[in-house]
Design a protein around this motif. Structure first.
Motif, PDB file in Angstrom:
ATOM      1  N   ILE A  37      48.296  33.830  45.365  1.00  0.00           N
ATOM      2  CA  ILE A  37      48.007  35.060  45.907  1.00  0.00           C
ATOM      3  C   ILE A  37      46.432  35.567  45.364  1.00  0.00           C
ATOM      4  CG2 ILE A  37      48.404  37.625  46.364  1.00  0.00           C
ATOM      5  CD1 ILE A  37      51.366  37.024  45.883  1.00  0.00           C
ATOM      6  N   ASP A  38      45.620  36.043  46.600  1.00  0.00           N
ATOM      7  CA  ASP A  38      44.441  36.896  46.353  1.00  0.00           C
ATOM      8  C   ASP A  38      44.207  37.777  47.386  1.00  0.00           C
ATOM      9  OD1 ASP A  38      41.924  36.275  43.862  1.00  0.00           O
ATOM     10  OD2 ASP A  38      41.574  37.575  45.728  1.00  0.00           O
ATOM     11  N   GLN A  39      43.431  38.893  46.970  1.00  0.00           N
ATOM     12  CA  GLN A  39      43.226  40.107  47.838  1.00  0.00           C
ATOM     13  C   GLN A  39      42.110  39.553  48.709  1.00  0.00           C
ATOM     14  OE1 GLN A  39      42.723  43.201  45.500  1.00  0.00           O
ATOM     15  NE2 GLN A  39      40.731  42.541  44.344  1.00  0.00           N
ATOM     16  N   GLY A  46      34.942  37.039  39.582  1.00  0.00           N
ATOM     17  CA  GLY A  46      34.034  36.506  38.736  1.00  0.00           C
ATOM     18  C   GLY A  46      33.849  35.085  38.579  1.00  0.00           C
ATOM     19  N   SER A  47      34.882  34.384  39.217  1.00  0.00           N
ATOM     20  CA  SER A  47      34.860  33.070  39.200  1.00  0.00           C
ATOM     21  C   SER A  47      33.883  32.415  40.251  1.00  0.00           C
ATOM     22  CB  SER A  47      36.297  32.283  39.654  1.00  0.00           C
ATOM     23  OG  SER A  47      36.980  32.692  38.617  1.00  0.00           O
ATOM     24  N   GLY A  48      33.709  33.091  41.370  1.00  0.00           N
ATOM     25  CA  GLY A  48      32.927  32.694  42.724  1.00  0.00           C
ATOM     26  C   GLY A  48      31.344  32.985  42.218  1.00  0.00           C
ATOM     27  N   SER A 337      38.667  35.650  29.444  1.00  0.00           N
ATOM     28  CA  SER A 337      38.110  34.427  29.309  1.00  0.00           C
ATOM     29  C   SER A 337      36.406  34.559  28.883  1.00  0.00           C
ATOM     30  CB  SER A 337      37.903  33.307  30.550  1.00  0.00           C
ATOM     31  OG  SER A 337      39.523  32.993  30.549  1.00  0.00           O
ATOM     32  N   GLY A 338      36.001  35.872  29.184  1.00  0.00           N
ATOM     33  CA  GLY A 338      34.583  36.194  29.028  1.00  0.00           C
ATOM     34  C   GLY A 338      33.782  35.204  29.874  1.00  0.00           C
ATOM     35  N   GLY A 339      32.482  35.151  29.132  1.00  0.00           N
ATOM     36  CA  GLY A 339      31.612  33.842  29.840  1.00  0.00           C
ATOM     37  C   GLY A 339      31.976  32.503  29.842  1.00  0.00           C
TER      38      GLY A 339
HETATM   39  C1  LIG Z   1      27.420  35.603  36.579  1.00  0.00           C
HETATM   40  C2  LIG Z   1      28.364  34.884  35.849  1.00  0.00           C
HETATM   41  C3  LIG Z   1      28.280  33.665  35.451  1.00  0.00           C
HETATM   42  C4  LIG Z   1      29.312  33.041  34.528  1.00  0.00           C
HETATM   43  N1  LIG Z   1      29.022  31.850  34.044  1.00  0.00           N
HETATM   44  C5  LIG Z   1      29.883  31.088  33.557  1.00  0.00           C
HETATM   45  C6  LIG Z   1      29.627  29.711  32.802  1.00  0.00           C
HETATM   46  O1  LIG Z   1      28.401  29.143  32.717  1.00  0.00           O
HETATM   47  N2  LIG Z   1      30.727  29.145  32.447  1.00  0.00           N
HETATM   48  C7  LIG Z   1      31.988  29.579  32.246  1.00  0.00           C
HETATM   49  O2  LIG Z   1      32.767  28.918  31.958  1.00  0.00           O
HETATM   50  N3  LIG Z   1      32.272  30.884  32.646  1.00  0.00           N
HETATM   51  C8  LIG Z   1      31.231  31.697  33.270  1.00  0.00           C
HETATM   52  N4  LIG Z   1      31.649  32.948  33.845  1.00  0.00           N
HETATM   53  C9  LIG Z   1      32.802  33.559  33.466  1.00  0.00           C
HETATM   54  C10 LIG Z   1      33.765  32.964  34.363  1.00  0.00           C
HETATM   55  O3  LIG Z   1      33.374  33.208  35.601  1.00  0.00           O
HETATM   56  C11 LIG Z   1      35.112  34.093  34.237  1.00  0.00           C
HETATM   57  O4  LIG Z   1      35.370  33.704  32.941  1.00  0.00           O
HETATM   58  C12 LIG Z   1      36.233  33.601  35.148  1.00  0.00           C
HETATM   59  O5  LIG Z   1      35.515  33.772  36.394  1.00  0.00           O
HETATM   60  C13 LIG Z   1      37.457  34.353  34.844  1.00  0.00           C
HETATM   61  O6  LIG Z   1      38.149  33.814  35.889  1.00  0.00           O
HETATM   62  P1  LIG Z   1      39.803  34.563  36.132  1.00  0.00           P
HETATM   63  O7  LIG Z   1      40.452  33.662  37.112  1.00  0.00           O
HETATM   64  O8  LIG Z   1      40.288  35.220  34.951  1.00  0.00           O
HETATM   65  O9  LIG Z   1      39.237  36.122  37.201  1.00  0.00           O
HETATM   66  P2  LIG Z   1      38.290  36.208  38.454  1.00  0.00           P
HETATM   67  O10 LIG Z   1      37.588  35.053  38.708  1.00  0.00           O
HETATM   68  O11 LIG Z   1      37.633  37.640  38.331  1.00  0.00           O
HETATM   69  O12 LIG Z   1      39.849  36.178  39.649  1.00  0.00           O
HETATM   70  C14 LIG Z   1      40.609  37.166  39.352  1.00  0.00           C
HETATM   71  C15 LIG Z   1      41.086  37.195  40.962  1.00  0.00           C
HETATM   72  O13 LIG Z   1      41.856  38.312  41.047  1.00  0.00           O
HETATM   73  C16 LIG Z   1      42.003  38.782  42.429  1.00  0.00           C
HETATM   74  N5  LIG Z   1      42.782  40.078  42.261  1.00  0.00           N
HETATM   75  C17 LIG Z   1      42.673  40.996  41.346  1.00  0.00           C
HETATM   76  N6  LIG Z   1      43.625  41.917  41.550  1.00  0.00           N
HETATM   77  C18 LIG Z   1      44.276  41.525  42.862  1.00  0.00           C
HETATM   78  C19 LIG Z   1      45.378  42.366  43.327  1.00  0.00           C
HETATM   79  N7  LIG Z   1      45.843  43.454  42.724  1.00  0.00           N
HETATM   80  N8  LIG Z   1      46.157  41.611  44.508  1.00  0.00           N
HETATM   81  C20 LIG Z   1      45.507  40.384  44.641  1.00  0.00           C
HETATM   82  N9  LIG Z   1      44.313  39.756  43.998  1.00  0.00           N
HETATM   83  C21 LIG Z   1      43.805  40.416  42.954  1.00  0.00           C
HETATM   84  C22 LIG Z   1      40.479  39.080  42.623  1.00  0.00           C
HETATM   85  O14 LIG Z   1      40.278  39.231  43.887  1.00  0.00           O
HETATM   86  C23 LIG Z   1      39.984  37.702  42.073  1.00  0.00           C
HETATM   87  O15 LIG Z   1      39.652  36.827  42.950  1.00  0.00           O
HETATM   88  C24 LIG Z   1      30.683  33.540  34.230  1.00  0.00           C
HETATM   89  C25 LIG Z   1      30.687  34.955  35.158  1.00  0.00           C
HETATM   90  C26 LIG Z   1      29.842  35.388  35.767  1.00  0.00           C
HETATM   91  C27 LIG Z   1      30.109  36.723  36.509  1.00  0.00           C
END
Ligand SMILES: Cc1cc2nc3c(=O)[nH]c(=O)nc-3n(C[C@H](O)[C@H](O)[C@H](O)COP(=O)(O)OP(=O)(O)OC[C@H]3O[C@@H](n4cnc5c(N)ncnc54)[C@H](O)[C@@H]3O)c2cc1C
Length: 383
Positions: A37-39, A46-48, A337-339
């Motif tokens: 699921i995603d909104q 952050g991932s995109g 997961s930070g960066g």
């Molecule tokens: C500019 C930038 C550069 C980066 N570079 C690197 C890199 O070089 N290498 C690396 O390994 N990492 C990198 N990262 C870090 C990496 O992108 C993050 O650690 C990763 O995106 C975390 O993923 P996630 O799935 O935890 O969160 P996200 O990608 O933020 O996903 C969370 C998702 O949950 C959805 N969501 C939230 N609340 C709800 C809700 N209530 N209902 C439905 N959906 C919901 C959101 O829409 C979102 O799509 C970078 C990040 C940024 C911003």
């Protein structure tokens, strides 16, 4: 509660960032019925925005380093094996951006088993004096993945529901999310508002901006210095990123200054090498989600209210073994997961699968409940 027509899933994953997509892929590949699921769509958070480098973390010896070393090796194998079309393998030059980081680089160089060698002359000649004179390490193999491409590919074959989850309900042994239900719930919502009263889970959103550019300068390897400068899976496109802004939040309602972000990126890139004939093609922005101790989170969530009701003395600092806490049933969080989200995702998803399918215990070091006792104690001072 209305009876749902959709037959139950084994797992519902909320959040289709790299953590959600990789978890869904891994669980689905293991034969489970998974709803994702995603909104806002796949890789919309952050991932995109990520540059998505699969780089080792240059850190001192300790738990974090051990986890990151293992995660890095697993990620390289995972992306190159399963998603080679979204993975560009190139050497990686990491240059220290300060004397303090230089010390870290030097000690990392002596300790690491990751293959590294001298910087080739052709790359040396590209570098600024500052970059040439700084401590650095040249890894023979680094990688960068196409963040959106790989997330979409991982989600293929998994049932995807575009839905903003407002509320979580557990009843009759199942988690109910809208019309969907499943025994297991995975919460991978990054730096977005938490869906449960879990204030003890300390997460910081760190805003980042990166750009794709065209340049007439040939970039032969991945460079990490003040920012990263790298070829990408897309022919002729160079990525520059990313900024780390702890002050800006997209949830504040304030507008983000894109021009300023671009200038910061280009200025920082110019400290590594000269890029000629730059044409900015695209901006990417998003929030990374980090923990206070820099370790990622993979584990069950403590039901704070129920636990404090059972053990009120925790508020006075009395130690209670974490196995005694009351947890939300069959709910696992992946976050912080930070960066390094793309580095960590295959590592975390593999352990999630072993936990859900094989009942293998999760590493307590990564448990979000590690923050609970301190929070409970602080709470008593506040009330
Ligand atoms: C500019 C930038 C550069 C980066 N570079 C690197 C890199 O070089 N290498 C690396 O390994 N990492 C990198 N990262 C870090 C990496 O992108 C993050 O650690 C990763 O995106 C975390 O993923 P996630 O799935 O935890 O969160 P996200 O990608 O933020 O996903 C969370 C998702 O949950 C959805 N969501 C939230 N609340 C709800 C809700 N209530 N209902 C439905 N959906 C919901 C959101 O829409 C979102 O799509 C970078 C990040 C940024 C911003």
């Amino acid at each position: 509660m209305p009876i749902s027509k959709i037959s139950p899933y084994d797992v519902i994953v909320i959040g289709a960032g790299v953590n959600g997509c990789c978890s869904a892929y891994t669980l689905h590949s293991a034969g489970l019925r998974v709803a994702l699921i995603d909104q806002d769509g796949i890789a919309s958070g952050g991932s995109g925005a990520a540059g998505a480098f699969i780089s080792p973390k240059i850190s001192k010896a300790g738990e974090l380093k051990e986890i990151m070393t293992e995660a890095h090796a697993e990620a390289l194998a995972f992306y190159t094996t399963h998603f080679p079309q979204f993975t560009l393998v190139k050497p990686l030059l990491h240059i220290a951006n300060s004397p303090k980081e230089g010390e870290k680089v030097e000690s990392f160089k002596h300790e690491t088993h990751i293959k590294h060698s001298n910087i080739p002359h052709a790359i040396q000649t590209l570098l600024s004096d500052e970059a040439k004179n700084a401590s650095s390490i040249y890894f023979d193999m680094g990688a960068v993945v196409d963040a959106q491409g790989v997330c979409n590919a991982m989600a293929e074959g998994v049932d995807f529901y575009p839905l903003k989850v407002e509320q979580l309900l557990h009843a009759g042994g199942c988690w109910h999310v809208g019309e969907l239900r499943a025994k297991n719930l995975v919460l991978s919502i990054g730096a977005y508002p938490k869906l449960l009263p879990i204030d003890y889970v300390g997460l910081r959103g760190i805003w980042g901006h990166r750009i794709d550019i065209e340049t007439s300068t040939h970039i032969p390897c991945i460079l990490h210095h003040h920012v990263s400068i790298s070829p990408t899976t897309k022919e002729g496109i160079v990525a520059i990123g990313a900024t780390h802004d702890v002050h800006y939040s997209p949830f504040s309602g304030e507008a983000y200054d894109i021009e300023q972000g671009r200038n910061i990126l280009l200025e920082k890139a110019s400290m590594t090498l000269k890029l000629n004939n730059i044409n900015i093609l695209k901006d990417y922005m998003g929030l990374r989600s980090g923990s206070n101790d820099y370790l990622p989170m993979l584990g069950n969530l403590v039901d704070a209210e129920a636990t404090l009701e059972k053990y009120p003395h925790m508020q006075h600092g009395k130690a209670v073994d974490s196995s005694e806490y009351i947890y939300y049933p069959n709910l696992t969080m992946i976050n912080a997961s930070g960066g390094y989200g793309f580095v960590l995702a295959p590592y975390l998803a593999k352990r999630l699968k072993e936990f859900i399918i094989g009942a293998k215990a999760l590493d307590p070091i990564l448990s979000p409940s590690r923050f609970f006792p301190r929070w409970a104690k602080r709470k008593s001072f506040q009330s």
